[in-house]
Design a protein around this motif. Structure first.
Motif, PDB file in Angstrom:
ATOM      1  N   TYR A   5     -25.024  46.496 -13.602  1.00 51.52           N
ATOM      2  CA  TYR A   5     -24.016  47.506 -13.897  1.00 51.52           C
ATOM      3  C   TYR A   5     -23.622  48.228 -12.617  1.00 51.52           C
ATOM      4  CZ  TYR A   5     -24.975  47.209 -18.958  1.00 51.52           C
ATOM      5  OH  TYR A   5     -25.113  46.792 -20.254  1.00 51.52           O
ATOM      6  N   THR A   6     -22.349  48.561 -12.532  1.00 53.05           N
ATOM      7  CA  THR A   6     -21.889  49.420 -11.454  1.00 53.05           C
ATOM      8  C   THR A   6     -22.381  50.850 -11.721  1.00 53.05           C
ATOM      9  OG1 THR A   6     -19.849  50.017 -12.598  1.00 53.05           O
ATOM     10  CG2 THR A   6     -19.809  48.001 -11.241  1.00 53.05           C
ATOM     11  N   GLU A   8     -20.624  53.373 -12.162  1.00 48.22           N
ATOM     12  CA  GLU A   8     -19.762  53.912 -13.215  1.00 48.22           C
ATOM     13  C   GLU A   8     -20.209  53.417 -14.582  1.00 48.22           C
ATOM     14  OE1 GLU A   8     -17.885  54.087  -9.365  1.00 48.22           O
ATOM     15  OE2 GLU A   8     -18.670  52.345 -10.483  1.00 48.22           O
ATOM     16  N   GLN A   9     -20.643  52.174 -14.667  1.00 46.04           N
ATOM     17  CA  GLN A   9     -21.108  51.626 -15.943  1.00 46.04           C
ATOM     18  C   GLN A   9     -22.452  52.226 -16.355  1.00 46.04           C
ATOM     19  OE1 GLN A   9     -20.826  47.484 -14.846  1.00 46.04           O
ATOM     20  NE2 GLN A   9     -18.961  47.184 -16.059  1.00 46.04           N
ATOM     21  N   ASP A  11     -23.336  55.269 -15.687  1.00 49.25           N
ATOM     22  CA  ASP A  11     -22.959  56.583 -16.215  1.00 49.25           C
ATOM     23  C   ASP A  11     -22.341  56.459 -17.604  1.00 49.25           C
ATOM     24  OD1 ASP A  11     -22.245  59.539 -15.905  1.00 49.25           O
ATOM     25  OD2 ASP A  11     -20.255  58.646 -16.145  1.00 49.25           O
ATOM     26  N   LEU A  12     -21.492  55.444 -17.800  1.00 50.20           N
ATOM     27  CA  LEU A  12     -20.867  55.218 -19.103  1.00 50.20           C
ATOM     28  C   LEU A  12     -21.923  54.951 -20.169  1.00 50.20           C
ATOM     29  CD1 LEU A  12     -18.297  54.717 -20.827  1.00 50.20           C
ATOM     30  CD2 LEU A  12     -18.436  52.309 -20.084  1.00 50.20           C
ATOM     31  N   ASP A  72     -16.876  47.076 -20.446  1.00 52.00           N
ATOM     32  CA  ASP A  72     -17.241  48.484 -20.605  1.00 52.00           C
ATOM     33  C   ASP A  72     -17.317  48.863 -22.083  1.00 52.00           C
ATOM     34  OD1 ASP A  72     -17.282  48.780 -17.864  1.00 52.00           O
ATOM     35  OD2 ASP A  72     -15.283  49.677 -17.740  1.00 52.00           O
TER      36      ASP A  72
END
Length: 390
Positions: A5-6, A8-9, A11-12, A72
């Motif tokens: 996961y990035t 951002e992912q 965190d998502l 996502d």
């Protein structure tokens, strides 16, 4: 393919998990009520979903949605799947095909849904047309300025709270499959029954009849004759999200069963020390791991440019078939590990056992998924389904 996961992912996923834990606080209340929650509470939970950025996740940010890729969305829906009583319906996910509406339709129908001012529902299934939508008998007959819609639809998920429906009907003497926007309050629309099902869902799945319902030309979605193609695209996304949610549900069931097995003592030792229990735990872990990986892979492929849509349709069916059936096995084993308490509705594992059963039926039965997969194999060979895009 990099499966990490990035940031951002990550965190998502964290935000989706936090929101899912918020919903879990109301599972028992929903179960005791037979599904529904007070409207004021639903409004508060809706606002919380918006604040967390997990509302309308499949719609572009420029329209007010979360603007998430399909991968996502899978990350979010996996967390939502851990919640019972279908409370994951509260963070609304508009039908993806609403994005194909023209500017007027977007202003009238889609944007109010994204703002949580209105809700949509998809009406495809009929009494005599479930697995075979082409057997539908709903018709749209030409009249001055539009169409007269007649027919009956069953299992309209969330139709009880919807403000408008997307109704598939055969238009004109050529019987061209077409999607129509239908205001639920329009003359001739009647919600005839809200069946009670195995699960206690926060929203219902009612039945509707349509008697000479006038639909203006401007309320045809995507043009006359394009209904099947739009419905197929809706099915592709929905099947991927079912795969994601069932993986999430299975993971929560395993977590609960593992903790129970470690703490529960029989014959002077934790039941986790017994090999028959260990075997069930291990089989659950395998079912979850392989289906999470494949669902993520298909979602990633769907986000790549130039991915063949027909192959993707079959791969989404593969993910839905495999994950939903695996989740059923996981829930069964986990309930068995809980013993008699697993049969108690106040335990989440019991609710999961009931709720996961429908995932092998709705949005296409397991049998239909097998036919879709086999058809793709026969037409294109094994490589199309076996290999990721490249």
């Amino acid at each position: 393919m990099d499966m990490r996961y990035t940031p951002e992912q990550v965190d998502l996923k964290h935000r989706a998990a936090e929101y899912a834990r918020l919903l879990m606080r109301y599972e028992d209340q929903s179960e005791q009520a037979g599904g529904p929650l007070p409207q004021q509470l639903v409004t508060e939970l809706t606002r919380a979903a918006m604040d967390a950025g997990v509302y309308a996740i499949n719609m572009p940010a420029e329209w007010g949605g979360a603007g998430l890729s399909l991968l996502d969305q899978v990350i979010v829906e996996e967390e939502f799947g851990k919640v019972t009583n279908c409370l994951w319906d509260i963070p609304w996910r508009p039908a993806n095909v609403l994005a194909y509406g023209d500017e007027r339709q977007r202003e009238k129908y889609l944007l109010p849904v994204i703002r949580a001012e209105k809700f949509d529902a998809f009406a495809v299934t009929e009494p005599g047309a479930g697995s075979d939508p082409s057997a539908g008998t709903s018709t749209a007959t030409r009249t001055d300025g539009g169409w007269l819609l007649n027919g009956e639809k069953w299992f309209v998920t969330c139709g009880d709270i919807a403000d408008f429906l997307l109704v598939q009907a055969d238009a004109g003497p050529e019987r061209q499959p077409t999607l129509f926007f239908v205001d639920k309050a329009a003359p001739g629309v009647e919600m005839t029954r809200v069946p009670r099902f195995m699960h206690s869902a926060v929203n219902g799945h009612p039945e509707f009849t349509f008697t000479n319902v006038f639909v203006a030309d401007e309320d045809v979605l995507g043009g006359v004759g394009n209904g099947y193609e739009l419905t197929k695209e809706w099915f592709t996304d929905e099947r991927l999200m079912i795969a994601a949610r069932t993986v999430g549900a299975a993971e929560r069931a395993l977590e609960l069963a593992r903790d129970w097995a470690v703490e529960r003592e029989q014959f002077g030792a934790p039941i986790a020390s017994y090999q028959l229990i260990q075997g069930m735990l291990a089989d659950c872990a395998v079912d979850i791991a392989v289906n999470r990986a494949y669902t993520h892979q298909v979602a990633w492929e769907a986000d790549q440019p130039h991915t063949d849509r027909k192959t993707l349709h079959a791969k989404a069916s593969t993910a839905k078939l495999a994950a939903s059936e695996a989740a059923g096995r996981v829930a069964d084993r986990c309930l068995q590990i809980f013993g008699g308490r697993g049969y108690d509705r106040s335990y989440a594992v019991e609710r999961m056992y009931r709720e996961l059963r429908v995932d092998r039926i709705w949005e296409g039965t397991s049998e239909i998924q097998r036919l879709i997969i086999a058809n793709e194999l026969i037409k294109r060979g094994t490589r199309a389904l076996a290999l990721p895009v490249h």
